[in-house]
Scaffold this motif. Sequence first.
Motif, mmCIF file in Angstrom:
data_model
loop_
_atom_site.group_PDB
_atom_site.id
_atom_site.type_symbol
_atom_site.label_atom_id
_atom_site.label_comp_id
_atom_site.label_asym_id
_atom_site.label_seq_id
_atom_site.Cartn_x
_atom_site.Cartn_y
_atom_site.Cartn_z
ATOM 1 N N ASP A 145 0.647 -10.141 -4.931
ATOM 2 C CA ASP A 145 0.430 -11.393 -4.198
ATOM 3 C C ASP A 145 0.660 -11.225 -2.696
ATOM 4 O O ASP A 145 0.179 -12.039 -1.898
ATOM 5 C CB ASP A 145 1.358 -12.494 -4.721
ATOM 6 C CG ASP A 145 1.052 -12.851 -6.167
ATOM 7 O OD1 ASP A 145 -0.096 -12.656 -6.592
ATOM 8 O OD2 ASP A 145 1.970 -13.315 -6.871
ATOM 9 N N LEU A 146 1.429 -10.228 -2.333
ATOM 10 C CA LEU A 146 1.724 -10.008 -0.919
ATOM 11 C C LEU A 146 1.041 -8.765 -0.362
ATOM 12 O O LEU A 146 1.042 -8.539 0.852
ATOM 13 C CB LEU A 146 3.243 -9.903 -0.705
ATOM 14 C CG LEU A 146 4.038 -11.188 -0.981
ATOM 15 C CD1 LEU A 146 5.530 -10.924 -0.885
ATOM 16 C CD2 LEU A 146 3.618 -12.280 0.001
ATOM 17 N N GLY B 110 8.961 -7.836 -6.470
ATOM 18 C CA GLY B 110 8.981 -6.411 -6.130
ATOM 19 C C GLY B 110 10.390 -5.851 -6.276
ATOM 20 O O GLY B 110 11.372 -6.561 -6.076
ATOM 21 N N GLU B 111 10.473 -4.569 -6.626
ATOM 22 C CA GLU B 111 11.783 -3.929 -6.819
ATOM 23 C C GLU B 111 12.128 -3.070 -5.613
ATOM 24 O O GLU B 111 11.325 -2.220 -5.216
ATOM 25 C CB GLU B 111 11.761 -3.055 -8.069
ATOM 26 C CG GLU B 111 11.532 -3.860 -9.335
ATOM 27 C CD GLU B 111 11.516 -2.987 -10.582
ATOM 28 O OE1 GLU B 111 11.503 -1.752 -10.451
ATOM 29 O OE2 GLU B 111 11.521 -3.568 -11.685
ATOM 30 N N ASN C 187 7.543 -10.532 6.030
ATOM 31 C CA ASN C 187 8.656 -9.979 5.232
ATOM 32 C C ASN C 187 8.646 -8.472 5.436
ATOM 33 O O ASN C 187 8.015 -7.728 4.680
ATOM 34 C CB ASN C 187 8.477 -10.324 3.742
ATOM 35 C CG ASN C 187 9.019 -11.700 3.375
ATOM 36 O OD1 ASN C 187 9.285 -11.972 2.214
ATOM 37 N ND2 ASN C 187 9.179 -12.581 4.359
ATOM 38 N N SER D 166 7.509 1.551 -5.518
ATOM 39 C CA SER D 166 8.540 1.731 -6.544
ATOM 40 C C SER D 166 8.011 2.514 -7.747
ATOM 41 O O SER D 166 8.774 3.180 -8.434
ATOM 42 C CB SER D 166 9.100 0.378 -6.979
ATOM 43 O OG SER D 166 8.060 -0.441 -7.476
ATOM 44 N N ASN E 101 13.835 -12.198 3.650
ATOM 45 C CA ASN E 101 12.472 -11.881 3.178
ATOM 46 C C ASN E 101 12.262 -12.641 1.879
ATOM 47 O O ASN E 101 12.507 -12.128 0.787
ATOM 48 C CB ASN E 101 12.310 -10.372 2.950
ATOM 49 C CG ASN E 101 11.942 -9.599 4.218
ATOM 50 O OD1 ASN E 101 11.432 -8.486 4.161
ATOM 51 N ND2 ASN E 101 12.200 -10.194 5.378
ATOM 52 N N TYR F 64 10.390 -10.596 11.404
ATOM 53 C CA TYR F 64 10.404 -9.709 10.233
ATOM 54 C C TYR F 64 11.273 -10.220 9.081
ATOM 55 O O TYR F 64 11.498 -9.496 8.123
ATOM 56 C CB TYR F 64 10.934 -8.323 10.643
ATOM 57 C CG TYR F 64 10.203 -7.693 11.805
ATOM 58 C CD1 TYR F 64 8.814 -7.595 11.792
ATOM 59 C CD2 TYR F 64 10.890 -7.193 12.909
ATOM 60 C CE1 TYR F 64 8.137 -7.017 12.862
ATOM 61 C CE2 TYR F 64 10.222 -6.601 13.978
ATOM 62 C CZ TYR F 64 8.846 -6.527 13.947
ATOM 63 O OH TYR F 64 8.170 -5.949 14.995
ATOM 64 N N ARG G 252 -3.776 -16.726 1.398
ATOM 65 C CA ARG G 252 -2.832 -16.255 0.377
ATOM 66 C C ARG G 252 -1.535 -17.063 0.420
ATOM 67 O O ARG G 252 -0.980 -17.406 -0.614
ATOM 68 C CB ARG G 252 -2.549 -14.768 0.616
ATOM 69 C CG ARG G 252 -2.010 -14.012 -0.560
ATOM 70 C CD ARG G 252 -3.119 -13.433 -1.433
ATOM 71 N NE ARG G 252 -3.775 -12.303 -0.823
ATOM 72 C CZ ARG G 252 -3.273 -11.054 -0.805
ATOM 73 N NH1 ARG G 252 -2.087 -10.808 -1.368
ATOM 74 N NH2 ARG G 252 -3.942 -10.061 -0.257
ATOM 75 N N LEU H 72 8.829 1.218 -1.505
ATOM 76 C CA LEU H 72 8.353 -0.142 -1.203
ATOM 77 C C LEU H 72 8.184 -0.923 -2.508
ATOM 78 O O LEU H 72 7.592 -0.404 -3.464
ATOM 79 C CB LEU H 72 7.012 -0.070 -0.478
ATOM 80 C CG LEU H 72 7.026 0.637 0.880
ATOM 81 C CD1 LEU H 72 5.611 0.995 1.339
ATOM 82 C CD2 LEU H 72 7.713 -0.248 1.928
ATOM 83 N N GLY H 73 8.685 -2.142 -2.535
ATOM 84 C CA GLY H 73 8.499 -2.989 -3.716
ATOM 85 C C GLY H 73 7.024 -3.330 -3.900
ATOM 86 O O GLY H 73 6.276 -3.418 -2.924
ATOM 87 N N GLU H 74 6.630 -3.521 -5.148
ATOM 88 C CA GLU H 74 5.221 -3.821 -5.435
ATOM 89 C C GLU H 74 5.049 -5.302 -5.740
ATOM 90 O O GLU H 74 5.749 -5.854 -6.585
ATOM 91 C CB GLU H 74 4.756 -3.015 -6.648
ATOM 92 C CG GLU H 74 4.788 -1.516 -6.399
ATOM 93 C CD GLU H 74 4.302 -0.715 -7.598
ATOM 94 O OE1 GLU H 74 4.146 -1.303 -8.691
ATOM 95 O OE2 GLU H 74 4.087 0.493 -7.429
ATOM 96 N N ASN H 75 4.129 -5.931 -5.037
ATOM 97 C CA ASN H 75 3.818 -7.325 -5.313
ATOM 98 C C ASN H 75 2.369 -7.604 -4.913
ATOM 99 O O ASN H 75 2.077 -7.750 -3.725
ATOM 100 C CB ASN H 75 4.780 -8.255 -4.546
ATOM 101 C CG ASN H 75 4.583 -9.690 -4.967
ATOM 102 O OD1 ASN H 75 3.470 -10.096 -5.304
ATOM 103 N ND2 ASN H 75 5.652 -10.464 -4.969
#
Lengths: 273, 273
Positions: free
Chosen positions: B138-139, A134-135, B146, B170, A146, A26, B57, B133-136
């Motif tokens: 690409d992931l 990401g935030e 992660n 977020s 991570n 993780y 990815r 939760l962070g926003e991305n």
Amino acid sequence: MNGLLEVSIDGELRADGWPHDRSLQYGDGLFETMLVRQGRIRFEALHRARLAAGCARLAIHADALRIWASARAGAQRHPEALLKLQLSRGDAVARGYTAQGTEQARVIVSVFAPPSAAEIPARLRAVTLQARLGENPDLAGIKHCNRLEQVLARRGLQGSGAFEGLMASSSGLLVSGTMSNVFLELDGELVTPALQRCGVAGVMRAAALREAARAGMPVRVMDLPLQVLERCTALSLSNARLGLLPVHELDQRELVPSARLLAIAAALEPLDE
Amino acid sequence: MNGLLEVSIDGELRADGWPHDRSLQYGDGLFETMLVRQGRIRFEALHRARLAAGCARLAIHADALRIWASARAGAQRHPEALLKLQLSRGDAVARGYTAQGTEQARVIVSVFAPPSAAEIPARLRAVTLQARLGENPDLAGIKHCNRLEQVLARRGLQGSGAFEGLMASSSGLLVSGTMSNVFLELDGELVTPALQRCGVAGVMRAAALREAARAGMPVRVMDLPLQVLERCTALSLSNARLGLLPVHELDQRELVPSARLLAIAAALEPLDE
């Protein structure tokens, strides 16, 4: 581990390796990359403080004395080196995301040859990357494992010939480079991004902020929209390996190194703590 | 690895373990958690597709035939089980975030005793978590390693007695549970969050969407503000281990299981692909 029936690695039933290390599963761990000079870990106190903050944030219970004894031993055996300390929460004691609190932290110290001057181009180029970070305030600041965002970002840089890529968070705030923090000269002022929502609170950044204040050239820590990169008059990158380095070209725009940032870099150079 | 001088593990100079595995260093890997029934991996095709999407990815080059032969062998040896497949990019060939492309992917298959009915409370409680939760993009969607956000979220759940915690991104959009996807009945309609910016595109979610469409009870995939949890009339959780399970209490509010979601769960139950 509870209920585990077998493990195979690359198709073979084997019992070696660390298949259930939680950092492997993780990214459940922390790390520090440190410079060793004359057998001493440079800015050790700052690295220790950040690692301790990370342990507190992730509730990783690890013996700081044991960790740092291990790091120092590596530094003594290799007095000029780059040292990576990795701390995993340890092997999972149960399946799933929940940490049980009884994991035994694992400490890995890898010692590398010191960075050579050849690794740093004389004329340093940086570009702004499209990818966003990401935030997450719960993870911001600490140096956790991570790091896929950085892995993908470095991939985005390949072929550009740039030394570093600069990144914004998902809400459009400038955060950092892929492997460095940033200091800007903007409207005559020295500034660096606040890192409450995202980013790593770099040890060299902390040392630079301290030296800047001591030298009467305070740096404002603030939220900065990504667009400031279009009009900043100077930009330097910081990390434990590089120190504080001026960027000469940003998104194909010429930048002249800031006299104040160069003075801070010079003040930092001889310091080890 | 280039420039590596020594490695110590827990204070000893040792050469065992995987100190430079990139999944351990950066969470640079992917995983799948799968149910094995009668010696077959349930929904194997969907798991394969998601893992392949993740490899694309992250640009992890791995031999799918070898990976799935390894997983199937585990399933044949343990015909009723829970199987975790982990794929790391492999040992680092150079220091730093950049993947060189020459890493040898590492495949770990861990087989666990099958989930027991006792693991699932008869009356299932869920709560909304504060952590975001962070926003991305690409992931988003892929099941990468992660997972500190989930580790911290599970920690936030401890002591609450709840089975699952629901999380927003977020920007305030409902995403999922810490270990499950969510299906809601809202204004008479079945809905599930879109996962373009964050979250894991669950295999059971995909299977449920497919069965719902087949049964003429289509589920709308859409952006949903977290606040819909205050007024949804039913909620079910999905993952490969649990299937599609109704929640009986959400933030101390009673919920009656949705007849349509129960019908989809019943349609899913006998399916293996």
